[in-house]
Design an enzyme around this catalytic site. Sequence first.
Site, PDB file in Angstrom:
ATOM      1  N   CYS A 142     -12.415 -22.349 -26.424  1.00  0.00           N
ATOM      2  CA  CYS A 142     -13.739 -21.999 -26.948  1.00  0.00           C
ATOM      3  C   CYS A 142     -13.691 -20.851 -27.969  1.00  0.00           C
ATOM      4  O   CYS A 142     -13.168 -21.027 -29.055  1.00  0.00           O
ATOM      5  CB  CYS A 142     -14.695 -21.697 -25.800  1.00  0.00           C
ATOM      6  SG  CYS A 142     -16.443 -21.865 -26.287  1.00  0.00           S
ATOM      7  N   HIS A 235     -15.070 -26.098 -22.711  1.00  0.00           N
ATOM      8  CA  HIS A 235     -14.657 -25.422 -21.480  1.00  0.00           C
ATOM      9  C   HIS A 235     -14.256 -26.436 -20.407  1.00  0.00           C
ATOM     10  O   HIS A 235     -14.970 -26.622 -19.417  1.00  0.00           O
ATOM     11  CB  HIS A 235     -15.793 -24.548 -20.950  1.00  0.00           C
ATOM     12  CG  HIS A 235     -15.996 -23.278 -21.706  1.00  0.00           C
ATOM     13  ND1 HIS A 235     -15.152 -22.189 -21.571  1.00  0.00           N
ATOM     14  CD2 HIS A 235     -16.950 -22.923 -22.610  1.00  0.00           C
ATOM     15  CE1 HIS A 235     -15.586 -21.206 -22.351  1.00  0.00           C
ATOM     16  NE2 HIS A 235     -16.663 -21.619 -22.993  1.00  0.00           N
ATOM     17  N   GLU A 237     -12.295 -26.076 -18.136  1.00  0.00           N
ATOM     18  CA  GLU A 237     -12.023 -25.357 -16.886  1.00  0.00           C
ATOM     19  C   GLU A 237     -13.277 -25.082 -16.067  1.00  0.00           C
ATOM     20  O   GLU A 237     -13.173 -24.713 -14.878  1.00  0.00           O
ATOM     21  CB  GLU A 237     -11.315 -24.029 -17.197  1.00  0.00           C
ATOM     22  CG  GLU A 237     -12.202 -22.873 -17.631  1.00  0.00           C
ATOM     23  CD  GLU A 237     -12.672 -22.919 -19.083  1.00  0.00           C
ATOM     24  OE1 GLU A 237     -13.290 -21.945 -19.534  1.00  0.00           O
ATOM     25  OE2 GLU A 237     -12.409 -23.952 -19.765  1.00  0.00           O
TER      26      GLU A 237
END
EC number: 2.3.1.46
Length: 321
Positions: A142, A235, A237
């Site tokens: 990001c 993102h 994650e």
Amino acid sequence: MPVKIPDNLPAAEILESENIFVMSETRAANQDIRPMKVLILNLMPNKIETETQLLRLLGNTPLQVDVDLLRIHDKVSKHTSIDHMNNFYRDFEAVRHKNYDGLIITGAPLGQIEFEEVTYWDHIREIIDWSQHHVTSVLFLCWAAHAALYHLYGLQRKLLSAKRSGVFNHQRTHKHFPLLRGFDDEFFAPHSRFAEMEVADLKAHKELQVLAESDEAGAYLVLSRNNRNLFVMGHPEYQKSTLKDEYQRDLAEGLNPRVPKNYFRGDDPSQAPVARWHGHGSLLVSNWLNYYVYQLTPYDLHDMSAITPWEHEYKDAEDND
């Protein structure tokens, strides 16, 4: 295989409860295995939450991973205790002389600030420059992806009129890259940012390859031609509740945020969110760690000149199906 983490790291208990394979330093010391050494520069405010998210992904790969946590400065964090930072994080001076198989640089809540105005911008530049000579492969997430594309290639980002938040559909633009093995033609990934890189600028740059993009969210996966830098604009994650937590935080601060797209059931924030990106996120990190770290890195990390590049066919093969 497990991810090796410091003894007593808080994330361990959470990951073990999710059946994620983690291993303490003490136990790992008794095994004769060359683990992948991965450094994580954590720029997110809630350090423990981000640690857990990234370790969750690393722990689902077939390789043993030895993780070091890096902080950008020693200032007191609003969201993480100084004891935690001192116990588990290293300063750059402590790792400057080392080499690593992989480096992950997280996002940061700095989307509306010019890069040069970020208080630790010089430190970010220094670590990015260092990584090009001391790390086999770097994964930028990001904000870090935007920062690195600006610093390494001079590409400018474009600020958005409103925060782009939600879970968006993406398409592969290539198929013959190891990074994309096992990917569906279309897949979902979360975004939460105030800026974007123009897809046309990325595709026009001779040192970069756009591997996946979204009609709504723009470029998502960008790989350097030398296969050493992977830029992920979203993102992968994020856990299921992260976008909800950010949305509710912004509401509480009176920021009048838009409801994250394609996230809450029926796009209704009173309903539960729907996680539809975890499989992709795990596969992305697993492929990166296997094909761009493990397969390329030298056995002896003291000799970074021994990095083995992928054959030319993987660099330029287009998806012509």
